[in-house]
Design a protein around this motif. Structure first.
Motif: not given
Length: 253
Positions: A95-100, A144-154, A198-209
């Motif tokens: 957490d937080p799983i969301n977009t900037a 995830a430390g070596s690639r960008a993941v939608h919703g995981w910027s933090a 991770i699985r409880s996130a919504n698709k808008e916040a986490f594209a790879d759900i």
């Protein structure tokens, strides 16, 4: 006076941390665990095996608590009869799983504190106070430390920072010809509470759900016991390359 080995594990109350503790106990290594809550299962397991166990309740998102707990830990591991020290910075949060633009400042601060600042502070304290000991530091990272993941910027940013911290500290240790070693370990996808978050996130916040839901549905998540066995085998029985990021897939193949 007989020599002893100690392991300090953060985030030891569940998941990967709990499994690491049990396998270290199987190898006769004494435990100092650090987390907000205590694992009764680990405590009982250590007692049955006749291994010393002590828990330090600590909220790793708070700097003062980290310093207080690890000052006490340093007093224990700096005893003359301690031969080897294994420090495993395992605690982490996705957490937080969301977009900037959609995250709260307090959530971001907690993520940085737990995932990055805490391992930096703890490592700094160890290297400051244990330079005559055989110390091995393992930082639990993520792909995830070596690639960008939608919703995981933090999460991705803190793990990328942890990777660079690991590599830089290894360089400094080598340049100063110090004996301590440090590496990072990427455990891959495991069947843990974090995966449930991770699985409880919504698709808008986490594209790879959908992909992560499939990991669970298709039985693709490794057990924490399997992943812990790879790390413990690396720690105890392999020649560690300081500064390297080890991936569980490579160790298990």
């Amino acid at each position: 006076m007989s020599k002893v080995k100690y392991a300090i594990i953060t985030g030891a109350s569940r998941g990967l941390g709990e499994s690491i503790c049990k396998q270290l106990v199987d190898n006769g290594i004494h435990l100092l665990t650090v987390s907000r809550s205590e694992s009764d299962e680990v405590k009982q397991y250590a007692e049955v095996q006749g291994v010393t166990y002590q828990h330090f309740p600590c909220d790793l998102s708070k700097v003062e608590g980290i310093q207080d707990s690890f000052s006490l830990i340093m007093e224990i591991v700096n005893q003359p009869n301690v031969e080897n020290i294994y420090l495993i910075n395992n605690a982490g949060m996705v957490d937080p799983i969301n977009t900037a633009g959609n995250m709260e400042a307090a959530q971001l601060q907690k993520s940085v504190n737990v995932n990055l600042l805490a391992p930096m502070i703890i490592t700094n304290m160890f290297l400051e106070r244990t330079n005559r000991k055989d110390v091995m530091i393992a930082n639990i990272t993520s792909g995830a430390g070596s690639r960008a993941v939608h919703g995981w910027s933090a999460y991705s940013s803190t793990k990328a920072g942890l990777n660079m911290f690991t590599e830089t500290v290894a360089l400094e240790l080598a340049n100063h010809k110090r004996r301590e070693r440090i590496f990072a370990f990427s455990p891959g996808v495991m069947d843990t509470e974090m995966q449930g978050v991770i699985r409880s996130a919504n698709k808008e916040a986490f594209a790879d759900i959908d992909q992560f839901k499939q990991y669970k549905e298709r039985g693709m998540l490794r057990s924490t016991e399997t992943v812990a066995s790879a790390l413990v085998e690396l720690l105890l029985n392999k020649e560690i390359e300081s500064g390297k990021i080890y991936h569980v897939n490579d160790l298990l193949n």
